[in-house]
Design a protein around this motif. Structure first.
Motif, short mmCIF file in Angstrom:
data_model
loop_
_atom_site.label_atom_id
_atom_site.label_comp_id
_atom_site.label_asym_id
_atom_site.label_seq_id
_atom_site.Cartn_x
_atom_site.Cartn_y
_atom_site.Cartn_z
N SER A 9 -14.16 68.59 47.86
CA SER A 9 -13.18 69.66 47.64
C SER A 9 -13.43 70.47 46.38
O SER A 9 -12.56 71.24 45.96
CB SER A 9 -11.77 69.05 47.58
N HIS A 10 -14.59 70.30 45.78
CA HIS A 10 -14.90 71.12 44.60
C HIS A 10 -15.69 72.35 45.01
O HIS A 10 -16.62 72.28 45.82
CB HIS A 10 -15.72 70.29 43.59
N ASN A 11 -15.30 73.50 44.44
CA ASN A 11 -15.99 74.76 44.66
C ASN A 11 -16.09 75.04 46.17
O ASN A 11 -15.07 75.19 46.82
CB ASN A 11 -17.37 74.73 43.99
N ASN A 12 -17.28 75.11 46.73
CA ASN A 12 -17.44 75.39 48.15
C ASN A 12 -17.45 74.15 49.03
O ASN A 12 -17.73 74.22 50.22
CB ASN A 12 -18.73 76.19 48.39
N GLY A 13 -17.19 72.99 48.42
CA GLY A 13 -17.10 71.76 49.20
C GLY A 13 -18.43 71.23 49.70
O GLY A 13 -18.47 70.53 50.72
N ASN A 14 -19.50 71.53 48.98
CA ASN A 14 -20.82 71.05 49.41
C ASN A 14 -21.58 70.40 48.27
O ASN A 14 -22.77 70.61 48.09
CB ASN A 14 -21.64 72.19 50.02
N ASN A 15 -20.88 69.57 47.50
CA ASN A 15 -21.46 68.93 46.33
C ASN A 15 -22.04 67.55 46.61
O ASN A 15 -23.02 67.14 46.01
CB ASN A 15 -20.39 68.79 45.23
N LEU A 16 -21.40 66.82 47.52
CA LEU A 16 -21.79 65.45 47.80
C LEU A 16 -22.90 65.40 48.84
O LEU A 16 -22.89 66.14 49.82
CB LEU A 16 -20.58 64.65 48.29
N ASP A 17 -23.85 64.51 48.61
CA ASP A 17 -24.99 64.35 49.50
C ASP A 17 -24.61 63.45 50.68
O ASP A 17 -24.17 62.32 50.49
CB ASP A 17 -26.17 63.76 48.73
N TYR A 18 -24.81 63.96 51.87
CA TYR A 18 -24.40 63.24 53.09
C TYR A 18 -25.04 61.85 53.17
O TYR A 18 -24.36 60.85 53.47
CB TYR A 18 -24.77 64.08 54.31
N LEU A 19 -26.33 61.74 52.92
CA LEU A 19 -27.01 60.45 53.06
C LEU A 19 -26.58 59.47 51.97
O LEU A 19 -26.38 58.28 52.24
CB LEU A 19 -28.53 60.65 53.02
N LYS A 20 -26.40 59.97 50.75
CA LYS A 20 -25.95 59.09 49.66
C LYS A 20 -24.55 58.56 49.93
O LYS A 20 -24.27 57.37 49.72
CB LYS A 20 -25.97 59.84 48.33
N VAL A 21 -23.66 59.43 50.39
CA VAL A 21 -22.29 59.01 50.68
C VAL A 21 -22.27 58.05 51.85
O VAL A 21 -21.57 57.03 51.83
CB VAL A 21 -21.40 60.24 50.93
N SER A 22 -23.04 58.33 52.89
CA SER A 22 -23.09 57.46 54.06
C SER A 22 -23.58 56.06 53.71
O SER A 22 -23.12 55.06 54.26
CB SER A 22 -24.00 58.06 55.13
N ALA A 23 -24.53 55.99 52.77
CA ALA A 23 -25.10 54.70 52.38
C ALA A 23 -24.12 53.83 51.61
O ALA A 23 -24.32 52.61 51.52
CB ALA A 23 -26.36 54.93 51.55
N MET A 24 -23.06 54.41 51.07
CA MET A 24 -22.09 53.62 50.30
C MET A 24 -21.32 52.66 51.17
O MET A 24 -20.99 51.55 50.75
CB MET A 24 -21.12 54.57 49.57
N ASP A 25 -21.01 53.06 52.41
CA ASP A 25 -20.22 52.22 53.30
C ASP A 25 -20.24 52.88 54.68
O ASP A 25 -20.07 54.10 54.78
CB ASP A 25 -18.77 52.11 52.79
N ASP A 26 -20.42 52.10 55.74
CA ASP A 26 -20.51 52.71 57.07
C ASP A 26 -19.16 53.15 57.62
O ASP A 26 -19.08 53.74 58.70
CB ASP A 26 -21.25 51.80 58.05
N ARG A 27 -18.09 52.91 56.88
CA ARG A 27 -16.76 53.40 57.29
C ARG A 27 -16.48 54.80 56.75
O ARG A 27 -15.47 55.41 57.11
CB ARG A 27 -15.67 52.44 56.80
N VAL A 28 -17.35 55.30 55.89
CA VAL A 28 -17.12 56.60 55.24
C VAL A 28 -17.46 57.74 56.19
O VAL A 28 -18.50 57.74 56.85
CB VAL A 28 -17.95 56.72 53.96
N ARG A 29 -16.56 58.72 56.23
CA ARG A 29 -16.79 59.98 56.93
C ARG A 29 -16.63 61.11 55.92
O ARG A 29 -15.65 61.15 55.19
CB ARG A 29 -15.80 60.17 58.08
N LEU A 30 -17.59 62.03 55.87
CA LEU A 30 -17.60 63.09 54.87
C LEU A 30 -17.16 64.41 55.49
O LEU A 30 -17.69 64.83 56.52
CB LEU A 30 -19.01 63.24 54.28
N ILE A 31 -16.19 65.07 54.84
CA ILE A 31 -15.80 66.44 55.17
C ILE A 31 -16.43 67.35 54.13
O ILE A 31 -16.25 67.16 52.92
CB ILE A 31 -14.28 66.61 55.18
N SER A 32 -17.17 68.36 54.59
CA SER A 32 -17.96 69.19 53.68
C SER A 32 -17.90 70.64 54.11
O SER A 32 -17.65 70.95 55.28
CB SER A 32 -19.41 68.70 53.67
#
Length: 288
Positions: free
Chosen positions: A71-94
């Motif tokens: 939710s910062h700026n244009n909402g495209n700051n977090l890396d999809y693969l890095k976030v996915s690797a943290m936990d398989d329950r995570v879903r990213l909105i970007s």
């Protein structure tokens, strides 16, 4: 959520609204480009502290899904693969634009967490203070100076979803908890803001432990017992811009009222209308 005191036999969906300015290790907006590699390391590390706090809690097996809304700026700051690797329950909105931007996709969750949140525009000793956009000099809702956290929490309240934890700078803590209208919500301070562009950071290991402790406390609670902000609809919104050109642009939005050279007013009947109206009023205007 059944038997929430012990969380036995219950499932919880957690919503994390991610922002940047309230994180430790960040002092100014240009770090996103000038120190991009370090910036990426810092933002992913602190999101990981929250995910690890869930994983290491006594209630980890009761968490079904974790939605992270970038939710910062244009909402495209977090890396999809890095976030996915943290936990398989995570879903990213970007990405953007999207409805209810910082809270997009919130319905269906049990509790919300605000990560990396900052104080609203004009707060003394607050890191990178602003309200949705640096084009805004001040944002008032029902004559109260509001931050993004307050507006977003009011939308969550409308859905009967509590904000169970806020992680951000001391300026936001002072605005919301010490002096404000969200005093019952647990808060982890990431840094002691000395001004708009200077902070004393909490040690990363200490911050990680404090977030883990806060997550343990959060997950054992019944969401039905958690506090909500005190403001109620309808919401009378006043956006004061930095210059008259910005107000000239914003007054073309339907149902707005030009209050003076700098200020635009709009009345909304619920928080969903409010959050989307503010999003439009703060993104269509030109910068300096």
């Amino acid at each position: 959520m059944a038997n929430a005191t012990t969380n036995e036999g219950s499932n919880m969906n957690i919503y994390i609204s991610f922002d940047m300015e309230g994180l430790a290790g960040i002092d100014y907006f240009s770090q996103e480009k000038e120190r991009k590699e370090r910036f990426q390391e810092v933002i992913h590390a602190q999101l990981h502290y929250v995910i690890e706090g869930i994983q290491n809690s006594s209630y980890n097996n009761q968490v079904e899904e974790i939605t992270v809304a970038d939710s910062h700026n244009n909402g495209n700051n977090l890396d999809y693969l890095k976030v996915s690797a943290m936990d398989d329950r995570v879903r990213l909105i970007s990405g953007s634009p999207r409805k209810e931007f910082m809270m997009s996709g919130l319905p269906g969750h049990d509790v919300a967490i605000f990560l990396g949140y900052h104080a609203g525009a004009g707060q003394h000793k607050a890191a990178m203070d602003h309200s949705f956009s640096t084009t805004v000099h001040s944002l008032n809702v029902n004559s109260i100076k509001c931050s993004e956290a307050m507006v977003n929490a009011l939308y969550a309240k409308e859905l009967k979803i509590p904000v169970g934890l806020i992680i951000g700078d001391s300026g936001l803590h002072d605005q919301l908890i010490r002096d404000g209208y969200m005093r019952g919500i647990p808060f982890v301070i990431t840094k002691n803001s000395l001004g708009r562009g200077a902070s004393k950071y909490k040690n990363a290991q200490v911050l990680k432990r404090e977030i883990a402790q806060a997550m343990e406390e959060l997950l054992k609670k019944d969401p039905g017992t958690m506090a909500f902000p005190l403001l109620e609809a309808p919401y009378s919104i006043t956006v004061e811009y930095q210059n008259t050109l910005q107000a000239d642009t914003a007054e073309r939005v339907p149902n707005t009222q030009r209050l003076d050279g700098y200020r635009i007013g709009i009345l909304t009947h619920n928080a969903k209308e409010m959050i989307n109206a503010i999003s439009v009023l703060t993104t269509i205007v030109p910068g300096e």
